[in-house]
Design an enzyme around this catalytic site. Structure first.
Site, short mmCIF file in Angstrom:
data_model
loop_
_atom_site.label_atom_id
_atom_site.label_comp_id
_atom_site.label_asym_id
_atom_site.label_seq_id
_atom_site.Cartn_x
_atom_site.Cartn_y
_atom_site.Cartn_z
N TRP A 151 0.80 -1.29 -0.20
CA TRP A 151 0.06 0.01 0.17
C TRP A 151 1.05 1.37 -0.45
O TRP A 151 1.13 1.00 0.63
CB TRP A 151 -0.65 -0.12 1.24
N ASN A 202 0.64 6.13 -0.18
CA ASN A 202 -0.79 7.03 0.05
C ASN A 202 0.79 8.12 0.26
O ASN A 202 1.78 8.20 -0.49
CB ASN A 202 -1.14 6.78 1.80
N ASP A 203 0.07 9.24 1.11
CA ASP A 203 0.97 9.74 0.70
C ASP A 203 2.24 10.45 0.63
O ASP A 203 3.13 9.41 1.04
CB ASP A 203 1.23 11.05 2.02
N GLN A 226 4.49 6.89 2.09
CA GLN A 226 3.49 6.52 3.51
C GLN A 226 3.35 5.11 2.68
O GLN A 226 2.91 4.53 1.87
CB GLN A 226 2.39 6.66 3.31
N PHE A 262 5.09 8.59 10.08
CA PHE A 262 4.02 9.15 9.93
C PHE A 262 4.53 10.14 8.44
O PHE A 262 5.51 9.78 8.48
CB PHE A 262 3.02 9.32 9.71
N ARG A 267 1.45 17.18 13.06
CA ARG A 267 2.39 16.41 12.22
C ARG A 267 2.59 16.71 10.73
O ARG A 267 2.35 17.75 10.69
CB ARG A 267 1.02 14.92 10.99
N ASP A 268 2.69 16.06 10.38
CA ASP A 268 3.36 16.16 8.84
C ASP A 268 3.98 17.04 8.34
O ASP A 268 4.02 17.84 7.83
CB ASP A 268 1.97 16.07 7.36
N GLU A 311 -4.21 18.70 6.99
CA GLU A 311 -2.96 17.69 6.97
C GLU A 311 -1.94 18.16 6.01
O GLU A 311 -2.37 18.42 5.48
CB GLU A 311 -3.14 16.05 6.18
N TRP A 329 -9.80 8.79 0.49
CA TRP A 329 -10.03 8.46 1.51
C TRP A 329 -11.66 7.88 1.81
O TRP A 329 -10.99 6.54 1.97
CB TRP A 329 -9.17 9.37 2.98
C1 FRU Z 1 -2.66 12.19 5.09
C2 FRU Z 1 -2.49 11.41 6.45
C3 FRU Z 1 -1.23 12.17 7.18
C4 FRU Z 1 -0.45 10.50 7.90
C5 FRU Z 1 -0.39 10.21 7.27
C6 FRU Z 1 -0.79 8.84 7.72
O1 FRU Z 1 -3.47 11.13 4.16
O2 FRU Z 1 -3.08 10.71 7.26
O3 FRU Z 1 -1.60 13.27 8.14
O4 FRU Z 1 0.77 11.59 8.38
O5 FRU Z 1 -1.66 9.90 6.23
O6 FRU Z 1 -0.24 7.44 6.99
#
Ligand code: FRU
Length: 490
Positions: free
Chosen positions: A37, A39-40, A56, A99, A163-164, A219, A303
């Site tokens: 998987w 993501n970001d 991610q 994250f 975060r981030d 985010e 999401w």
């Molecule tokens: C955004 C998010 C971030 C976080 C990450 C976790 O898509 O929710 O805020 O760091 O994904 O996978």
């Protein structure tokens, strides 16, 4: 450099999977994980002669899990080579996930990753900002982690949602990072921190906050100057659709354009716009290329739908095309990186053709293409409706429809999506520019990115149709005059 058991396991798993042959279609020129998987996008940077993209990552399944960082490198932002996983959740500060975060090259040549360490315990979650240092492939977690924790947060901000971090080095050699937190009254907030050495950080100011107007939590922030304007880019959770149709419901992205006074630590917002109008665009991050371009890449998913979206093999989640940003007349514009033109193969060009009813062009088909259509709106007064269909075959198709009378553009994938897709239709205002509507449509298998009027608006989406559905056609209600330029991409 020592490799933890968790990282060694992820890397060994990747090696085993790389040796296996995967069925199913993969994007040709979009970044996607080899397995598992994604993501970001994270740590998107130019470092020692290559572009690096981290993301991610959960290697073991095609759904979100304890977050690792995956890694790929590229010379041209389009052809990505997988590198071994860069981070695994393996220290007390990030035991429940590494994250999102970012990367910067240090003066001593090392690459520094600044990311969020996730910890759960006693019913509460804690997010802190952590560092890993390395050579662009192998990283060691910094012994002083976390480097920013709840004690640095301003009054009212939550340590559970913090975060981030996006890091950069200022011209004076100081470091800055922008991170998000949930403030009890202001909602999603973008916080600026500064540091002399990238290790010891201080809170500087709150740049802006959602305040009920732009979602509840933010985010993945980014903050940069471009063409004389300062931009704060964030991804929004729980956005309420706006009556003017500009912002859609749920997850979305926001660009705030304004002025920044670094001495006073004040950002003054002057304008707001979505970064992208399509359903599948989230968590963008930018870098500055060696030739000075500001380039953005985002996760090409949502999401709200990624749980139901079909899996096409043992991987899930891909990134958008990297895009060159500019600000014109107070708006953010995006264009695919110019490197894409190097992938152009056989082409078709037509100027001033008049279409009426249903039409197609010989050899105009495919699922990896770069197609530009310029509709002469002013010169087609009797055209009531114009549509471009693609991924067409059998019962499948996706469509861009335009109503010249009101300048409304609709993206409709209801003929090529999964049952119950809540995001299958999106309508946006797309007024003609100098009497013309231009659509540049880039398809790579199952993804489509539409750049409207030279990138004044973009619309990013996935479609779900078998690869044989490769037809492209037009439907015009009333005569429509248009130019067309088409290239297969290889
Ligand atoms: C955004 C998010 C971030 C976080 C990450 C976790 O898509 O929710 O805020 O760091 O994904 O996978």
């Amino acid at each position: 450099m020592s490799e933890s058991a968790a990282l060694a396991a992820a890397r060994a798993y990747e090696r085993r999977q790389a040796a296996a042959r995967f069925p199913g279609e993969r994007p040709r020129f979009h970044a996607a994980p080899l397995v598992g998987w994604a993501n970001d996008p994270n740590g998107f940077c130019w470092y020692q002669g290559e572009y690096h993209l981290f993301y991610q990552y959960y290697p073991y399944r095609t759904c979100w899990g304890p977050m690792h960082w995956g890694h790929a490198v590229s010379g041209d932002l389009l052809r990505w080579t997988h590198r071994p996983a860069a981070l695994a959740p393996d220290t007390p500060a990030d035991a429940d996930g590494c994250f999102s975060g970012s990367a910067v090259g240090l003066p001593d040549g090392r690459m520094l990753l600044l990311y969020t360490g996730m910890r759960r315990g006693c019913g509460a979650q804690r997010q802190t900002q952590c560092i890993a240092l390395g050579d662009g492939e192998d990283f060691e977690k910094y012994g002083g982690n976390p480097v920013i924790d709840a004690s640095a947060l301003p009054e009212g901000c939550s340590a559970a949602d913090f975060r981030d971090p996006k890091i950069w080095r200022g011209p004076d050699g100081n470091y800055f990072c922008v991170a998000v937190s949930r403030h009890k009254t202001a909602g999603g907030s973008a916080l600026l921190f500064c540091s002399r050495d990238a290790f010891r950080w201080q809170y500087r100011c709150t740049l802006d906050a959602s305040r009920g107007a732009y979602g509840k939590m933010w985010e993945c922030p980014d903050f940069f100057a471009l063409d004389g304007v300062q931009l704060l880019v964030v991804s929004m959770q729980e956005m309420q659709a706006t009556p003017d149709g500009e912002f859609g419901e749920g997850y979305g992205t926001l660009a705030l354009l304004g002025e920044y006074d670094p001495q006073a630590g004040r950002f003054a917002r002057r304008a707001a716009q979505p970064v992208d109008y399509g359903p599948d665009f989230y968590a963008p991050q930018t870098l500055q290329s060696p030739d000075g371009r500001r380039i953005l890449i985002a996760w090409m998913e949502n999401w709200a739908t990624c749980g139901q979206a079909p899996r096409r093999g043992p991987w899930f989640g891909r990134m958008t095309l990297p895009r060159e940003l500019s600000v014109r007349q107070g708006r953010l514009f995006q264009q695919p990186v110019r490197e894409l033109e190097n992938l152009r193969q056989a082409g078709i060009r037509r100027r001033g053709v008049t279409l009426c009813g249903r039409s197609g062009f010989e050899a105009l088909r495919g699922r990896t293409f770069d197609l530009s259509v310029v509709l002469d709106v002013a010169g087609s007064p009797e055209c009531r409706r114009f549509a471009l269909r693609f991924a067409e075959g059998g019962r499948f198709f996706a469509e861009l429809r335009y109503i010249p009378g009101c300048g409304e553009l609709t993206f409709d994938r209801s003929g090529s999506t999964f049952a119950g897709d809540p995001l299958c239709i999106r309508r946006i205002a797309a007024p003609p520019a100098a009497g013309r509507l231009s659509l540049r449509v880039i398809m790579d298998g199952d993804s489509v990115e539409v750049f409207v009027n030279e990138g004044e608006r973009t619309l990013t989406a996935q479609v779900c149709a078998p690869p044989q559905a490769d037809g492209i056609s037009f439907v015009s209600d009333g005569p429509a005059v248009m130019d067309l330029e088409y290239y297969l991409l290889g």
